[in-house]
Structures are given as C-alpha cells and as structure tokens.
Design a protein around this motif. Structure first.
Motif, PDB file in Angstrom:
ATOM      1  N   ILE A 157       0.868  -1.176   0.000  1.00 25.19           N
ATOM      2  CA  ILE A 157       0.000   0.000   0.000  1.00 25.19           C
ATOM      3  C   ILE A 157       0.906   1.227   0.000  1.00 25.19           C
ATOM      4  CG2 ILE A 157      -1.897   1.190   1.155  1.00 25.19           C
ATOM      5  CD1 ILE A 157      -2.459  -1.612   2.515  1.00 25.19           C
ATOM      6  N   LEU A 158       0.946   1.896  -1.134  1.00 24.03           N
ATOM      7  CA  LEU A 158       1.815   3.052  -1.295  1.00 24.03           C
ATOM      8  C   LEU A 158       1.195   4.281  -0.635  1.00 24.03           C
ATOM      9  CD1 LEU A 158       2.933   2.546  -4.994  1.00 24.03           C
ATOM     10  CD2 LEU A 158       4.014   1.730  -2.904  1.00 24.03           C
ATOM     11  N   PRO A 159       2.021   5.244  -0.239  1.00 22.10           N
ATOM     12  CA  PRO A 159       1.484   6.462   0.380  1.00 22.10           C
ATOM     13  C   PRO A 159       0.457   7.139  -0.528  1.00 22.10           C
ATOM     14  CG  PRO A 159       3.856   6.374   0.676  1.00 22.10           C
ATOM     15  CD  PRO A 159       3.481   5.254  -0.271  1.00 22.10           C
ATOM     16  N   ASN A 160      -0.665   7.525   0.083  1.00 21.20           N
ATOM     17  CA  ASN A 160      -1.738   8.244  -0.611  1.00 21.20           C
ATOM     18  C   ASN A 160      -2.225   7.552  -1.877  1.00 21.20           C
ATOM     19  OD1 ASN A 160      -1.806  10.467   1.281  1.00 21.20           O
ATOM     20  ND2 ASN A 160       0.213  10.953   0.471  1.00 21.20           N
ATOM     21  N   SER A 161      -2.167   6.217  -1.888  1.00 27.23           N
ATOM     22  CA  SER A 161      -2.662   5.408  -3.000  1.00 27.23           C
ATOM     23  C   SER A 161      -3.575   4.330  -2.413  1.00 27.23           C
ATOM     24  CB  SER A 161      -1.484   4.776  -3.754  1.00 27.23           C
ATOM     25  OG  SER A 161      -1.945   3.975  -4.807  1.00 27.23           O
ATOM     26  N   PRO A 162      -4.828   4.694  -2.118  1.00 20.14           N
ATOM     27  CA  PRO A 162      -5.712   3.791  -1.380  1.00 20.14           C
ATOM     28  C   PRO A 162      -6.119   2.544  -2.152  1.00 20.14           C
ATOM     29  CG  PRO A 162      -6.911   5.736  -2.089  1.00 20.14           C
ATOM     30  CD  PRO A 162      -5.472   5.948  -2.468  1.00 20.14           C
ATOM     31  N   LEU A 163      -6.394   1.492  -1.388  1.00 22.95           N
ATOM     32  CA  LEU A 163      -7.062   0.333  -1.978  1.00 22.95           C
ATOM     33  C   LEU A 163      -8.486   0.758  -2.339  1.00 22.95           C
ATOM     34  CD1 LEU A 163      -5.917  -2.436   0.519  1.00 22.95           C
ATOM     35  CD2 LEU A 163      -5.423  -2.387  -1.919  1.00 22.95           C
ATOM     36  N   HIS A 200     -15.104  -0.175   2.999  1.00 20.12           N
ATOM     37  CA  HIS A 200     -14.059   0.740   3.461  1.00 20.12           C
ATOM     38  C   HIS A 200     -12.891   0.766   2.483  1.00 20.12           C
ATOM     39  CE1 HIS A 200     -12.442  -3.105   4.866  1.00 20.12           C
ATOM     40  NE2 HIS A 200     -11.253  -2.521   4.784  1.00 20.12           N
ATOM     41  N   GLN A 201     -12.018   1.745   2.685  1.00 21.86           N
ATOM     42  CA  GLN A 201     -10.755   1.847   1.956  1.00 21.86           C
ATOM     43  C   GLN A 201      -9.636   1.860   2.972  1.00 21.86           C
ATOM     44  OE1 GLN A 201     -11.569   5.651  -0.160  1.00 21.86           O
ATOM     45  NE2 GLN A 201     -10.638   4.542  -1.854  1.00 21.86           N
ATOM     46  N   ASP A 202      -8.486   1.312   2.591  1.00 22.28           N
ATOM     47  CA  ASP A 202      -7.266   1.383   3.392  1.00 22.28           C
ATOM     48  C   ASP A 202      -6.369   2.413   2.721  1.00 22.28           C
ATOM     49  OD1 ASP A 202      -8.089  -0.856   5.031  1.00 22.28           O
ATOM     50  OD2 ASP A 202      -7.612  -2.104   3.312  1.00 22.28           O
ATOM     51  N   ILE A 203      -5.959   3.439   3.477  1.00 22.10           N
ATOM     52  CA  ILE A 203      -5.168   4.525   2.912  1.00 22.10           C
ATOM     53  C   ILE A 203      -3.897   4.688   3.739  1.00 22.10           C
ATOM     54  CG2 ILE A 203      -5.131   6.981   2.304  1.00 22.10           C
ATOM     55  CD1 ILE A 203      -8.301   6.767   2.468  1.00 22.10           C
ATOM     56  N   ASN A 204      -2.761   4.529   3.114  1.00 18.03           N
ATOM     57  CA  ASN A 204      -1.467   4.741   3.758  1.00 18.03           C
ATOM     58  C   ASN A 204      -1.262   6.249   3.856  1.00 18.03           C
ATOM     59  OD1 ASN A 204       1.239   5.098   4.379  1.00 18.03           O
ATOM     60  ND2 ASN A 204       1.986   3.607   2.910  1.00 18.03           N
ATOM     61  N   VAL A 205      -1.347   6.798   5.067  1.00 15.84           N
ATOM     62  CA  VAL A 205      -1.204   8.240   5.259  1.00 15.84           C
ATOM     63  C   VAL A 205       0.215   8.611   5.686  1.00 15.84           C
ATOM     64  CG1 VAL A 205      -3.658   8.669   5.658  1.00 15.84           C
ATOM     65  CG2 VAL A 205      -2.178   8.106   7.599  1.00 15.84           C
ATOM     66  N   GLY A 206       1.132   7.654   5.629  1.00 15.96           N
ATOM     67  CA  GLY A 206       2.534   7.925   5.921  1.00 15.96           C
ATOM     68  C   GLY A 206       3.284   8.304   4.657  1.00 15.96           C
TER      69      GLY A 206
END
Length: 103
Positions: free
Chosen positions: A26-32, A82-88
């Motif tokens: 899961i890349l930063p700011n690239s949500p599932l 839902h979505q998983d969002i990498n906020v790091g």
C-alpha cells in the motif's frame, strides 16, 4: 536489496475453502479500492506504517501498524465498505490471512 513496489494492490498467495492469503503493498496516498471483509482476518505488518481505514460513509480510524506485529480486525459490519489509505510517507506491506469459515 528490498523490492520497490510500483502500485497498491493485492497479490494472492494461497487460497482454499477455509482461508485466503494475500500480500498487500500500500503506497502512500494510494488507497485500496472500496471493499469489505465478510470474515475476520490476521494482518501481519511486513513493513509497518500509519493506515487510515475510511468507511464509505466518511468515518475513519487511524491505525499505527508496527513492522513485525500481527493484528486481528473483525469482519466488517453488514452492508459496509471501506478503503485502506497509507497516510505515511513510506510504503506499507502487509500479509493478510482471512478466514473463510469464521464469523
């Protein structure tokens, strides 16, 4: 040298009638995309980070996943997505083991 992931997604690892296993970079700011889990699952953070779990209705929670730790999220409530969002600022990679027969 660690492999550099080019996109967020699911990489199937194993499946049968009792369990599904996939790896998710899961890349930063690239949500599932919006999705749901009918059953509980184990998430093992291969590379940890800060994950926002955003419900379709806009509610969200932040989870700090530590590298090497395992987590037990329950099944999703009926009718929710839902979505998983990498906020790091660094990629997160998780191995997910979802039970197919548990409630």
């Amino acid at each position: 040298m660690a492999e550099v992931r080019s996109q967020t997604g699911r990489e199937p690892q194993f499946a049968n009638d009792q369990v599904k296993v996939w790896k998710s970079p899961i890349l930063p700011n690239s949500p599932l995309p919006l999705h749901r889990h009918e059953h509980p699952r184990v998430i093992v953070a291969l590379s940890g980070g800060r994950m926002e779990i955003r419900e379709q209705d806009g509610r969200s929670e932040i989870h700090d996943w530590q590298t090497g730790n395992a987590y037990w999220p329950p099944a999703n409530a009926p009718g929710t997505m839902h979505q998983d969002i990498n906020v790091g600022d660094k990629p997160i990679e998780a191995m997910v083991v979802e039970l197919e027969t548990a409630s």
